[in-house]
Scaffold this motif. Structure first.
Motif, PDB file in Angstrom:
ATOM      1  N   LEU A 198      -3.921   9.062  -0.338  1.00 50.52           N
ATOM      2  CA  LEU A 198      -3.974   8.655   1.056  1.00 50.52           C
ATOM      3  C   LEU A 198      -3.525   7.207   1.208  1.00 50.52           C
ATOM      4  O   LEU A 198      -4.147   6.288   0.662  1.00 50.52           O
ATOM      5  N   ASP A 199      -2.434   7.010   1.927  1.00 54.97           N
ATOM      6  CA  ASP A 199      -1.964   5.659   2.268  1.00 54.97           C
ATOM      7  C   ASP A 199      -2.823   5.222   3.451  1.00 54.97           C
ATOM      8  O   ASP A 199      -2.563   5.576   4.586  1.00 54.97           O
ATOM      9  N   ALA A 200      -3.885   4.483   3.151  1.00 56.70           N
ATOM     10  CA  ALA A 200      -4.967   4.260   4.112  1.00 56.70           C
ATOM     11  C   ALA A 200      -4.774   2.983   4.923  1.00 56.70           C
ATOM     12  O   ALA A 200      -3.906   2.164   4.615  1.00 56.70           O
ATOM     13  N   GLY A 230       0.821   6.699  11.302  1.00 53.79           N
ATOM     14  CA  GLY A 230       1.856   7.156  12.229  1.00 53.79           C
ATOM     15  C   GLY A 230       3.070   6.247  12.307  1.00 53.79           C
ATOM     16  O   GLY A 230       3.680   6.111  13.357  1.00 53.79           O
ATOM     17  N   ARG A 231       3.413   5.602  11.184  1.00 50.58           N
ATOM     18  CA  ARG A 231       4.566   4.699  11.245  1.00 50.58           C
ATOM     19  C   ARG A 231       5.759   5.212  10.457  1.00 50.58           C
ATOM     20  O   ARG A 231       6.765   4.534  10.334  1.00 50.58           O
ATOM     21  N   GLN A 232       5.608   6.410   9.881  1.00 54.25           N
ATOM     22  CA  GLN A 232       6.714   7.032   9.139  1.00 54.25           C
ATOM     23  C   GLN A 232       7.217   6.159   7.987  1.00 54.25           C
ATOM     24  O   GLN A 232       8.393   6.161   7.654  1.00 54.25           O
ATOM     25  N   LYS A 238       0.822  -1.220   0.000  1.00 60.50           N
ATOM     26  CA  LYS A 238       0.000   0.000   0.000  1.00 60.50           C
ATOM     27  C   LYS A 238       0.851   1.263   0.000  1.00 60.50           C
ATOM     28  O   LYS A 238       0.636   2.164  -0.804  1.00 60.50           O
ATOM     29  N   THR A 239       1.818   1.299   0.929  1.00 60.94           N
ATOM     30  CA  THR A 239       2.631   2.512   1.053  1.00 60.94           C
ATOM     31  C   THR A 239       3.452   2.731  -0.218  1.00 60.94           C
ATOM     32  O   THR A 239       3.515   3.849  -0.744  1.00 60.94           O
ATOM     33  N   THR A 240       4.029   1.668  -0.730  1.00 66.27           N
ATOM     34  CA  THR A 240       4.848   1.762  -1.944  1.00 66.27           C
ATOM     35  C   THR A 240       4.004   2.217  -3.130  1.00 66.27           C
ATOM     36  O   THR A 240       4.397   3.122  -3.883  1.00 66.27           O
TER      37      THR A 240
END
Ligand SMILES: Nc1ncnc2c1ncn2[C@@H]1O[C@H](COP(=O)(O)OP(=O)(O)OP(=O)(O)O)[C@@H](O)[C@H]1O
Ligand SMILES: [Mg+2]
Length: 335
Positions: free
Chosen positions: A159-161, A49-51, A24-26
């Motif tokens: 949005l990285d949901a 909130g994981r940076q 997801k983040t990538t």
């Protein structure tokens, strides 16, 4: 700026979900880069909130503040096009609550005092629905924000949901706060947020690998969102697809073990029987893999949403890899 149509031209808020660990983040970062072409300005928002975004772009942890983190691709075709900009923001519920107090009551200082007393933690813990609406509220606010000239400040917000298991509740803000507040500013805020999320301006994309569990979660997640009136399901981004070395047809025509052994022997190799058996095992393994991927892909396609496919990048994900994935998304019409 290119006038080429993409699958999501009217969309200003791209929500990216999927099973945990599928990318997801990538993919959210690659999509933000892809959207930041032709001088566009895109905001990439992290919610958990994981940076992860800071790590991905090799930056120190992001403050609760929009920061430029990358330049989008330039396109030389018309000679004028230049790369856009990707900004990033890591939202946490506490920061979002302080922001909210500031925006609506002009009382950030009071909020900071409350935070010191642990009240903010308390409020977001007893009312998880509240913290979701604060986070989605911040993202929708950014998507609607105007610059002094009048146009939108950001051309798109990505949005990285949260993962598929939480996405329905996360986005269905009106339902979530209705038990919390029937009237008043929280309710009004939730309604404003819902109006953006349940509009054609927002699309929810699903990231999946070609494996059973992520595919099932994607199908279930799509069904869940389709049941919420006004919610727009976006594309399915197949991630980490392995290259197919041999197609099913080619595999069908592969020689059997004796034929392989004979060919290897003919080439002057020793241990041709052993080699042939090992090769045959590899072929069988590859065949199983190709079949499995095909089956999962067919299931995803049956959902009836646009499907994009991103390769597994074996060297690992760095900025160059993100640009490569972004170029894939652009080429396939996702941005
Ligand atoms: N296309 C790709 N090729 C190679 N590696 C990838 C690709 N996409 C993601 N990865 C890697 O897979 C891992 C998981 O990716 P990522 O952190 O983006 O997933 P996620 O869905 O955001 O995970 P989480 O659920 O923990 O937030 C990371 O190590 C990332 O570098
Ligand atoms: Mg992530």
């Amino acid at each position: 700026m290119t006038a080429r149509d993409t699958d999501w031209d009217g969309v200003r808020l791209h929500v990216v979900t999927g099973k945990g660990g599928t990318g997801k983040t990538t993919v959210a970062a690659a999509l933000a880069l892809a959207l930041a072409h032709g001088g566009r300005k895109v905001l990439l928002v992290e919610t958990e909130g994981r940076q992860g975004i800071a790590r991905l772009f090799d930056r120190p942890p992001l403050p609760y503040q929009e920061r430029k983190i990358a330049i989008g691709p330039g396109e030389a075709d018309d000679g004028r096009d230049h790369g856009g900009e990707v900004y990033a923001l890591a939202i946490d519920p506490e920061g979002a609550l302080l922001d909210y107090l500031q925006m609506f009551y002009n009382m950030r200082t009071a909020g900071v005092a409350l935070n010191k007393l642990g009240m903010v933690d308390f409020a977001t813990t007893i009312a998880p629905g509240l913290s979701d609406v604060l986070v989605t509220g911040k993202a929708t606010e950014a998507a609607r924000r105007r610059r002094p000239g009048g146009g939108y400040l950001y051309d798109a917000v990505v949005l990285d949901a949260p993962p598929t298991g939480r996405i329905g509740r996360f986005l269905n803000v009106t339902a979530e706060v209705s038990g919390l507040a029937k009237v008043g500013p929280v309710r009004t805020h939730a309604d404003t947020v819902a109006n953006v999320i349940k509009s054609p301006q927002t699309a929810v994309h699903f990231v999946s690998t070609l494996e059973e569990m992520p595919v099932q979660e994607t199908i279930d997640g799509i069904e869940e969102l389709r049941a919420i009136a006004g919610m727009q399901v976006g594309g399915i981004m197949i991630n980490m697809a392995r290259p197919v070395v041999l197609t099913r047809e080619e595999l069908k025509g592969a020689p059997d073990v004796p034929a392989l052994a004979a060919a290897l022997k003919g080439a002057g190799l020793h241990n041709s029987d052993e080699l042939a058996a090992a090769l045959a095992d590899e072929l069988a393994e590859h065949e199983r893999h190709v079949e499995l991927q095909d089956r999962e892909r067919t299931e995803l396609e049956a959902a009836g949403q646009p499907v994009y496919e991103l390769p597994m990048i074996t060297e690992g994900i760095d900025l160059a890899a993100l640009h490569r994935l972004a170029a894939e998304l652009r080429a396939q019409g996702a941005a």
